[in-house]
Scaffold this motif. Structure first.
Motif, PDB file in Angstrom:
ATOM      1  N   PHE A 374       2.455  11.453   9.970  1.00 46.61           N
ATOM      2  CA  PHE A 374       2.333  11.180  11.542  1.00 46.61           C
ATOM      3  C   PHE A 374       1.937   9.892  11.399  1.00 46.61           C
ATOM      4  CE2 PHE A 374      -1.169  12.280   8.376  1.00 46.61           C
ATOM      5  CZ  PHE A 374      -2.090  11.328   8.068  1.00 46.61           C
ATOM      6  N   GLU A 375       1.114   8.969  13.253  1.00 47.82           N
ATOM      7  CA  GLU A 375       1.153   7.920  13.196  1.00 47.82           C
ATOM      8  C   GLU A 375      -0.029   7.798  12.804  1.00 47.82           C
ATOM      9  OE1 GLU A 375       1.959   4.073  16.284  1.00 47.82           O
ATOM     10  OE2 GLU A 375       2.904   6.727  16.628  1.00 47.82           O
ATOM     11  N   LEU A 376      -0.644   6.236  12.502  1.00 50.41           N
ATOM     12  CA  LEU A 376      -2.079   6.149  12.146  1.00 50.41           C
ATOM     13  C   LEU A 376      -2.623   6.247  13.582  1.00 50.41           C
ATOM     14  CD1 LEU A 376      -1.576   3.337   9.381  1.00 50.41           C
ATOM     15  CD2 LEU A 376      -2.653   5.937   9.033  1.00 50.41           C
ATOM     16  N   VAL A 405     -16.684  12.987  11.054  1.00 49.32           N
ATOM     17  CA  VAL A 405     -15.786  14.157  10.222  1.00 49.32           C
ATOM     18  C   VAL A 405     -14.785  14.056  10.499  1.00 49.32           C
ATOM     19  CG1 VAL A 405     -17.746  15.098   9.142  1.00 49.32           C
ATOM     20  CG2 VAL A 405     -16.968  15.057  11.001  1.00 49.32           C
ATOM     21  N   GLY A 406     -13.775  13.794   9.759  1.00 50.19           N
ATOM     22  CA  GLY A 406     -12.089  14.102  10.203  1.00 50.19           C
ATOM     23  C   GLY A 406     -11.525  12.980  10.931  1.00 50.19           C
ATOM     24  N   SER A 407     -11.872  11.774  10.656  1.00 52.80           N
ATOM     25  CA  SER A 407     -11.047  10.609  11.530  1.00 52.80           C
ATOM     26  C   SER A 407     -10.031  10.364  10.612  1.00 52.80           C
ATOM     27  CB  SER A 407     -12.361   9.390  12.254  1.00 52.80           C
ATOM     28  OG  SER A 407     -13.189   9.430  10.314  1.00 52.80           O
ATOM     29  N   GLY A 408      -9.943  10.789   9.929  1.00 49.97           N
ATOM     30  CA  GLY A 408      -9.094  10.249   8.479  1.00 49.97           C
ATOM     31  C   GLY A 408      -9.545   8.998   7.732  1.00 49.97           C
ATOM     32  N   LYS A 409     -10.039   8.940   6.634  1.00 57.87           N
ATOM     33  CA  LYS A 409     -10.101   8.035   6.325  1.00 57.87           C
ATOM     34  C   LYS A 409     -10.246   8.085   4.853  1.00 57.87           C
ATOM     35  CE  LYS A 409     -15.156   8.755   6.358  1.00 57.87           C
ATOM     36  NZ  LYS A 409     -15.146  10.227   7.305  1.00 57.87           N
ATOM     37  N   THR A 410      -9.088   8.888   4.455  1.00 57.56           N
ATOM     38  CA  THR A 410      -8.556   9.190   3.275  1.00 57.56           C
ATOM     39  C   THR A 410      -7.452   8.274   3.205  1.00 57.56           C
ATOM     40  OG1 THR A 410      -9.310  11.277   3.292  1.00 57.56           O
ATOM     41  CG2 THR A 410      -8.368  10.680   1.156  1.00 57.56           C
ATOM     42  N   VAL A 411      -6.371   8.266   4.339  1.00 61.10           N
ATOM     43  CA  VAL A 411      -4.736   7.944   4.305  1.00 61.10           C
ATOM     44  C   VAL A 411      -6.053   6.127   4.370  1.00 61.10           C
ATOM     45  CG1 VAL A 411      -3.231   6.743   5.994  1.00 61.10           C
ATOM     46  CG2 VAL A 411      -4.417   9.470   5.569  1.00 61.10           C
ATOM     47  N   VAL A 658     -14.338  18.535   2.746  1.00 56.74           N
ATOM     48  CA  VAL A 658     -13.677  19.156   2.065  1.00 56.74           C
ATOM     49  C   VAL A 658     -12.596  19.506   3.628  1.00 56.74           C
ATOM     50  CG1 VAL A 658     -13.127  21.750   1.678  1.00 56.74           C
ATOM     51  CG2 VAL A 658     -15.193  20.632   1.078  1.00 56.74           C
ATOM     52  N   ASP A 659     -11.231  19.628   3.120  1.00 57.26           N
ATOM     53  CA  ASP A 659     -10.594  19.926   4.283  1.00 57.26           C
ATOM     54  C   ASP A 659      -9.272  20.750   4.720  1.00 57.26           C
ATOM     55  OD1 ASP A 659      -9.063  18.158   6.163  1.00 57.26           O
ATOM     56  OD2 ASP A 659      -7.554  17.664   4.818  1.00 57.26           O
ATOM     57  N   VAL A 660      -9.174  21.851   5.300  1.00 58.25           N
ATOM     58  CA  VAL A 660      -8.437  22.710   5.464  1.00 58.25           C
ATOM     59  C   VAL A 660      -8.441  22.672   6.488  1.00 58.25           C
ATOM     60  CG1 VAL A 660      -8.426  24.982   4.704  1.00 58.25           C
ATOM     61  CG2 VAL A 660      -9.441  23.698   3.172  1.00 58.25           C
TER      62      VAL A 660
END
Ligand code: ADP
Ligand code: MG
Length: 794
Positions: A374-376, A405-411, A658-660
């Motif tokens: 995906f694109e950032l 939550v869900g904003s995509g910090k892990t990437v 947790v991400d499902v």
């Protein structure tokens, strides 16, 4: 004088480290060590009451809850600090210099109007020095300053009457009470006061009468009520003062009536009038030693009162306007000093060195970003830019990454770790729970293995052989990136050359733990992350030394989660059924019971059984709780992710991260037991793809307040709005949780109510440091120095 301060400091540190277990030392338990100290100090100090208070507190320590123990230690530190200050002064006293003393260095016992007995009670309120007394600000004020004519009195109003004593009569009633009736007259009318006492003989009656000399002036303050017996207006338990000659000449010394009167929190047996007098005496005695700390230029520009005047007016205001100005001045001072400390802390860190991490146009970072499916988002790109900019410097990064939550910090985190790898260093990411660490690990190996990088996982519960293999590779440098829980900071885990550190959900770790990880590297760059949006005011107070990056958007195509509040399960089961039919999955979450994961695990187990047998026999139901072993938890999570279960019944262990993405329903049982921010975190388990998701809050609570609170969740999906509300409702301490609050002790300010002043104070502090040299402001420099109390600053 406490002889072995270092030993004491060490004892406190160990007790804190082991979470207040009353640790057993070689000869004494922690609490008996403190009791011994308190007893000795009590004796050698000539029975200073604060040591008696300390002794009492620590007698209770072995039976106390951990929160009480934490408070007991705070008390201990406060008492010891006050003793260190005071003893400075006692040395001076011995050399016999009777010059004006600094109130922080005078034990409260020596204030006029305070003897050992009152000092003991003041100590119980946390007042140890004359300065503590001066800074014991009123909880509120009652305005008795306006005078009302007797004929104009209205039921229920709070006011003051001036008059003359017209007549006094005393008699014993049939019921065995002594009744004193005092008639007061002013130019407009008459008023009758009635006092009841125990039955009195002639002599006692005469003494009562002599308290109300006929024709003397009298001033009464209180609330007007209607006497149920006479049906006339009178005062309800008024404060009064007879205007003797002394009173008339010393009008200002009257602290209790006919003025704006301060109301303090007192403890049993401490008369508020005595407290007022003691505070007044302390202010009068030390007024020449109350110094302005705020630089003159700021003081003038903002119209702040002189400190001395502000202190007097906050206690004994002449007018409501002056009270407001005094309050503003003192709140500003407190917050300005706090912010200045933060700015200085920040400056300290920026003096440290850190490794410079640069990235190349064709390096691994760019390669990784290109390889993503995906694109950032714009928010992610901005965060990445800020982080890479920080890294490309030899100053240490001091940044907190906040993203809903869900904003995509892990990437984003992964990119920072790769920046280290690109420069030949290792990277590490620490997470608060095993589930979360495991999930990060799963993500990272999926992303990084194709790039030829090696990632390792460190968990407390993992098998020795696995750990050993990872440990060796980490040490010899074959491993590029390490993911883990607290297990990462243990002794024996060594890096080859650690360059970048990320702490996820940083509020779940203490400063100590973060620093332990830092110590595993020479000059690392460190980023902290949180999914709990922290309202700005709180962030400025607790993380004022950090730069903030906020990812304020969700990946494209995310639909807002639909949230409903209900008390019945029927519609809930229907919704779950519909979604499962569409191929989706659901969470059902049960709250923690009495803080106990064991009880909650049991409850969740029972519920899961019921669901399996009675409600959804046709579906596959998984169960996740904190009592499972790590590999069991891992198995359940990966089975859920791989759609082996339709429904996951869980305790709050799913709360964090947790991400499902295929899960589209989350049902939260007994929702009233959760704080808003926690509900928002839980809700964030769904809505992690472009599918419409649902959150159902189940609550049987009938309380209006509870329902209103929960309704907020149905009205907004914005984590910052929810956090703001949560902060307003629960206050900063609760909001941040007890684990690691880092909240400063504020005496007069309230960071929620005084948010505007906090903003001003922060800007002023930053400006001030930019444009001035603190060395030219010795007092300011001293009170904002990072180590005010030498060895004991723990
Ligand atoms: P959080 O900020 O809550 O930690 P995660 O990093 O777990 O969020 O990301 C949530 C989900 O969104 C993950 O499945 C992740 O792969 C996905 N994701 C992250 N960034 C993007 C993006 N730019 N576009 C689409 N999906 C993304
Ligand atoms: Mg996360």
């Amino acid at each position: 004088m406490i002889d072995n301060l270092e030993q004491l400091r060490a004892a406190i540190e160990v007790e804190r480290k082991y979470k207040f277990i009353d640790i057993q030392g070689k000869n004494y338990s922690f609490s008996s060590f403190i009791r011994k100290l308190a007893r000795k100090e009590y004796k050698t100090s000539g029975k200073k009451p604060k040591w008696a208070v300390l002794l009492e507190t620590f007698e209770h320590y072995p039976m106390a809850s951990s929160l009480e123990r934490k408070r007991a230690i705070d008390l201990l530190i406060k008492i010891v600090k006050s003793e260190l200050e005071v003893s400075k002064n006692e040395d001076i006293k011995k050399t016999n210099t009777p010059k004006i003393q600094n109130p922080t260095e005078v034990d409260v016992t020596y204030v006029k109007g305070v003897g050992p007995k009152i000092a003991y009670m003041l100590n119980k309120l946390g007042i140890y020095t004359a300065n503590d007394l001066i800074c014991y600000f009123p909880r509120k004020h009652v305005d008795y300053s306006s005078r009302t004519l007797i004929s104009q009195l209205r039921e229920g109003e709070t006011t003051t009457v001036f008059g003359y004593i017209h007549n006094v009569s005393i008699y014993n009633s049939a019921k065995g009470l002594s009744i004193t009736k005092v008639i007061i007259r002013d130019e407009s009318g008459k008023l009758e006061l009635t006092f009841f006492n125990a039955k009195a003989n002639k002599y006692v009656q005469e003494r009562m009468r002599s308290q109300f000399p006929k024709d003397a002036g009298i001033m009464l303050s209180g609330t007007v009520k209607r006497d149920s017996y006479t049906n006339k207006l009178t005062f309800d338990k008024p404060s009064y003062s007879i205007m003797t000659g002394e009173f008339l000449t010393e009008e200002k010394s009257n602290l209790n009536i006919a003025r704006i009167v301060p109301i303090y929190t007192v403890c049993e047996n401490l008369n508020i009038k005595v407290l007022r007098k003691a505070i007044f005496n302390a202010i009068t005695l030390y007024q020449d030693n109350i110094q302005n700390i705020i630089p003159q230029e700021i003081k003038e520009r903002l119209g702040l009162m002189d400190k001395k005047e502000a202190v007097l007016q906050i206690h004994f205001p002449e007018t409501m306007e002056k009270l407001e100005q005094a309050r503003f001045s003192l709140i500003f001072e407190e917050l300005f000093l706090l912010q200045l400390k933060m700015v200085r802390l920040r400056e300290e860190t920026s003096k440290e060195k850190a490794i410079n991490l640069k990235i190349k146009d064709d390096g691994i970072v760019k390669q990784f970003i290109k390889s993503l499916p995906f694109e950032l988002t714009g928010g992610q790109k901005k965060a990445v830019n800020e982080i890479l900019h920080d890294l490309n410097s030899d100053k240490p990064m001091a940044r907190l990454l906040q993203g809903d939550v869900g904003s995509g910090k892990t990437v984003v985190a992964c990119i920072m770790l790769l920046a280290a790898v690109e420069n030949g260093y290792q990277g590490a990411i620490m997470a608060p729970t095993e589930i979360l660490a495991q999930q990060h690990y799963n993500n990272l190996i999926q992303w990084l293995t194709p790039l030829g990088l090696s990632t390792g996982l460190f968990l407390g519960s993992q098998r020795k052989t696995v750990r050993e293999k990872f440990r060796t590779n980490l040490k010899n440098g074959q491993m590029h990136i390490a993911v883990g829980t607290h297990a990462l900071i243990q002794d024996g885990i060594e890096f080859n050359n650690l360059g970048a550190i990320i702490v996820d959900e940083q509020h779940r770790f203490g400063v100590k733990q973060r620093n332990l990880l830092k110590k595993k590297a020479a000059n690392p760059q460190m980023l902290t992350m949180t999914a709990t949006p922290i309202p700005r005011t709180l962030a400025m107070t607790v993380h004022g030394d950090l730069d903030l990056t906020i990812i304020d958007e969700l990946p494209k195509g995310r639909l807002p989660i639909k949230t409903a509040l209900t008390s019945s399960h029927r519609s809930v089961y229907k919704l779950i059924e519909d979604e499962i039919q569409k191929g989706r999955q659901a969470y059902i979450v049960y709250p923690l019971i009495d803080e106990s994961e064991t009880l909650s695990a049991k409850a969740a187990t029972v519920e899961a059984e019921k669901l399996k047998t009675e409600i959804f026999p046709q579906y596959k139901i998984g169960l996740l709780h904190g009592k499972l072993k790590n590999d069991e938890k891992e198995q359940v999570m990966s089975d859920f992710k791989n759609k082996k279960y339709d429904i996951l019944v869980s305790t709050t262990v799913v709360e964090v991260g947790v991400d499902v993405p295929n899960a589209t329903v989350i049902v939260i049982e007994n929702a009233e037991r959760f704080g808003l921010s926690q509900l928002h975190q839980l809700r964030g388990r769904v809505g992690r793809s472009d599918l419409q998701s649902y959150c159902v809050l189940v609550s049987a609570s009938k309380s209006q307040e509870t329902r209103e609170r929960l309704e907020i969740m149905t009205q907004t999906n914005d984590g910052f709005v929810i956090a703001e509300k949560d902060l307003q409702l629960r206050g900063p301490g609760e909001f941040l949780g007890t684990r690691q609050s880092g909240l400063p002790d504020l005496i007069i300010s309230d960071i929620v109510k005084d948010a505007k002043i906090l903003e001003i104070a922060r800007m002023e502090a930053i400006d001030f440091v930019k444009n001035h040299n603190l060395k030219d402001y010795p007092l300011l420099e001293k009170v904002t120095s990072l180590q005010m109390f030498g060895g004991l600053d723990i």
